[in-house]
Design a protein around this motif. Structure first.
Motif, PDB file in Angstrom:
ATOM      1  N   TRP A  45      -2.125  15.367 -22.301  1.00  0.00           N
ATOM      2  CA  TRP A  45      -1.482  15.993 -21.140  1.00  0.00           C
ATOM      3  C   TRP A  45      -1.741  15.194 -19.869  1.00  0.00           C
ATOM      4  N   GLY A  46      -2.902  14.536 -19.789  1.00  0.00           N
ATOM      5  CA  GLY A  46      -3.156  13.665 -18.655  1.00  0.00           C
ATOM      6  C   GLY A  46      -2.182  12.508 -18.591  1.00  0.00           C
ATOM      7  N   GLY A  53       3.768   8.759 -15.982  1.00  0.00           N
ATOM      8  CA  GLY A  53       3.885  10.083 -16.572  1.00  0.00           C
ATOM      9  C   GLY A  53       5.328  10.508 -16.807  1.00  0.00           C
ATOM     10  N   VAL A  54       5.547  11.247 -17.901  1.00  0.00           N
ATOM     11  CA  VAL A  54       6.885  11.720 -18.236  1.00  0.00           C
ATOM     12  C   VAL A  54       7.380  12.725 -17.203  1.00  0.00           C
ATOM     13  N   PHE A  66      -5.255  22.759 -11.028  1.00  0.00           N
ATOM     14  CA  PHE A  66      -5.415  23.938 -11.872  1.00  0.00           C
ATOM     15  C   PHE A  66      -4.099  24.325 -12.548  1.00  0.00           C
ATOM     16  N   PHE A  67      -2.980  23.906 -11.977  1.00  0.00           N
ATOM     17  CA  PHE A  67      -1.706  24.112 -12.662  1.00  0.00           C
ATOM     18  C   PHE A  67      -1.673  23.318 -13.966  1.00  0.00           C
ATOM     19  N   VAL A  68      -2.100  22.055 -13.904  1.00  0.00           N
ATOM     20  CA  VAL A  68      -2.156  21.233 -15.106  1.00  0.00           C
ATOM     21  C   VAL A  68      -3.209  21.776 -16.068  1.00  0.00           C
ATOM     22  N   ALA A  69      -4.374  22.160 -15.547  1.00  0.00           N
ATOM     23  CA  ALA A  69      -5.432  22.698 -16.407  1.00  0.00           C
ATOM     24  C   ALA A  69      -4.991  23.985 -17.092  1.00  0.00           C
ATOM     25  N   ALA A  70      -4.265  24.829 -16.367  1.00  0.00           N
ATOM     26  CA  ALA A  70      -3.786  26.074 -16.956  1.00  0.00           C
ATOM     27  C   ALA A  70      -2.800  25.805 -18.080  1.00  0.00           C
ATOM     28  N   ILE A  71      -1.935  24.812 -17.901  1.00  0.00           N
ATOM     29  CA  ILE A  71      -0.984  24.459 -18.967  1.00  0.00           C
ATOM     30  C   ILE A  71      -1.731  24.044 -20.231  1.00  0.00           C
ATOM     31  N   ILE A  72      -2.778  23.238 -20.073  1.00  0.00           N
ATOM     32  CA  ILE A  72      -3.529  22.764 -21.236  1.00  0.00           C
ATOM     33  C   ILE A  72      -4.245  23.920 -21.926  1.00  0.00           C
ATOM     34  N   ALA A 128     -12.708  16.880 -18.274  1.00  0.00           N
ATOM     35  CA  ALA A 128     -11.913  15.692 -18.596  1.00  0.00           C
ATOM     36  C   ALA A 128     -10.895  15.396 -17.504  1.00  0.00           C
ATOM     37  N   LEU A 129     -10.258  16.423 -16.960  1.00  0.00           N
ATOM     38  CA  LEU A 129      -9.295  16.201 -15.880  1.00  0.00           C
ATOM     39  C   LEU A 129      -9.979  15.676 -14.622  1.00  0.00           C
ATOM     40  N   GLN A 130     -11.192  16.136 -14.362  1.00  0.00           N
ATOM     41  CA  GLN A 130     -11.929  15.584 -13.224  1.00  0.00           C
ATOM     42  C   GLN A 130     -12.223  14.105 -13.438  1.00  0.00           C
ATOM     43  N   GLY A 131     -12.514  13.723 -14.665  1.00  0.00           N
ATOM     44  CA  GLY A 131     -12.744  12.314 -14.944  1.00  0.00           C
ATOM     45  C   GLY A 131     -11.497  11.472 -14.800  1.00  0.00           C
ATOM     46  N   ILE A 132     -10.321  12.075 -15.029  1.00  0.00           N
ATOM     47  CA  ILE A 132      -9.064  11.339 -14.881  1.00  0.00           C
ATOM     48  C   ILE A 132      -8.719  11.120 -13.419  1.00  0.00           C
ATOM     49  N   GLY A 133      -9.034  12.098 -12.561  1.00  0.00           N
ATOM     50  CA  GLY A 133      -8.674  11.907 -11.152  1.00  0.00           C
ATOM     51  C   GLY A 133      -8.837  13.118 -10.270  1.00  0.00           C
ATOM     52  N   GLY A 134      -9.435  14.189 -10.784  1.00  0.00           N
ATOM     53  CA  GLY A 134      -9.594  15.392  -9.972  1.00  0.00           C
ATOM     54  C   GLY A 134     -10.784  15.322  -9.030  1.00  0.00           C
TER      55      GLY A 134
END
Length: 328
Positions: free
Chosen positions: A156-157, A165-166, A192-198, A269-275
């Motif tokens: 998802w990232g 990104g798509v 959190f929108f992306v995190a909620a989707i995951i 994991a999302l924080q490691g990507i860029g959060g």
């Protein structure tokens, strides 16, 4: 003329005496009843021992650590200092903790509501599909459910990637929106929108399969009678389906609250990507950052104990509901 050869009347046999119970037989029966009574409990002993070693002992050490001043020096052999409720007072007096707790509760609430609604709708849709499409949908849900949380977060990232990104490409090239090199993880709301989707994507299959199994137990005759009486689809769900599945909805909702409140992998994991960590941490990540990141293991233990108390309160309600359902 009387018959001399007539047989004499038969004398009834004397009743046999009941055999006396010997003391040895009575003791044997008592031992048998005692063994039959406590056999189920003896079979539970290995499981209780394993749970005590795997869960109980670390939990006891965590509680003890939460009452101590335990840092990096204590990890390398320095004796810890007993400070009582000092760690708890520091945690409860820290505004950051309350921000993280409120953020975690809000995130959990949004994820649980959307997960329950989507899972229920998909389950009801499955009752209307043909066998082929129902099987196809079930396979897709199982694949989503079986995917590890870290793997799903990485995929998802990539989908929400800033450059390739798509999502950004579709929004720019198809809908003509200004999302060129848009970063979804910089802003806390979109993060959190992306995190909620995951999280929702991984939790919907469980709700769908559970509710679908319950829907198969609702009598078709009752639904047909309600339909003949003029009840619409929503009315049939509210008046018939939901009362039949109320216990299932309660149990699944409580389990979703417990799982979403302690979510860790997706956020970390999302924080490691860029959060941004300071604005996007939830309880699980906050405990990790305080303990391993800052070296404040005592304070991290206090936060963990508070989280355990919250989860135990929710779990206690779940156990009470399960007991009530068994008594009905």
């Amino acid at each position: 003329m009387s018959t001399l050869n007539s047989a004499p009347p038969r004398v009834p046999d004397a009743p046999e005496e009941a055999p006396a119970t010997t003391p040895a037989g009575g003791k044997a029966n008592a031992r048998g009843r005692f063994g039959a009574k406590f056999t189920p409990y003896s079979l539970l002993v290995p499981s209780i021992v394993v749970l005590g070693v795997v869960i109980g002992w670390p939990l006891i050490n965590l509680i003890i650590m939460s009452f101590q001043k335990f840092g990096r020096a204590q990890v390398f052999g320095a004796p810890p200092e007993w400070i009582g409720f000092g760690n708890y007072a520091k945690v409860l007096g820290d505004p950051t903790f309350w921000e993280v707790l409120g953020r975690s509760l809000l995130f959990c609430l949004v994820c649980v509501v959307i997960t329950m609604v989507l899972g229920t709708l998909i389950a009801m849709m499955m009752t209307r599909l043909t066998k082929f499409f129902r099987l196809l949908l079930s396979v897709g849900l199982l694949l989503a459910w079986a995917m590890p949380a870290l793997t799903a977060t990485i995929v998802w990232g990539w989908i929400f990637d800033t450059d390739y990104g798509v999502i950004n490409n579709v929004l720019v090239n198809v809908f003509g929106l200004d999302f060129h090199q848009h970063s979804w993880l910089i802003d806390p709301v979109s993060f959190f929108f992306v995190a909620a989707i995951i999280v929702i994507w991984g939790a919907v299959p469980f709700v769908t399969f559970t509710v679908y199994a319950g829907l198969s137990q609702v009598p078709d005759e009752v639904l047909e009678a309600a339909s003949l009486d003029g009840a619409g689809y929503l009315a049939r769900f509210r008046l018939i389906v939901f009362p039949y599945l109320k216990s299932i909805f309660v149990v699944v909702t409580i389990l979703q609250i417990i799982w979403d409140l302690r979510v860790f992998t997706q956020i970390y994991a999302l924080q490691g990507i860029g959060g941004i960590k300071e604005q996007t941490s939830t309880l699980g990540v906050y405990i990790y950052q305080t303990s391993l990141g800052s070296g404040e293991y005592g304070i991290g233990g206090a936060i963990a104990v508070i989280t355990v108390i919250i989860l135990m309160a929710i779990s206690l309600y779940y156990v009470r509901q399960s007991i009530k359902e068994e008594e009905l």
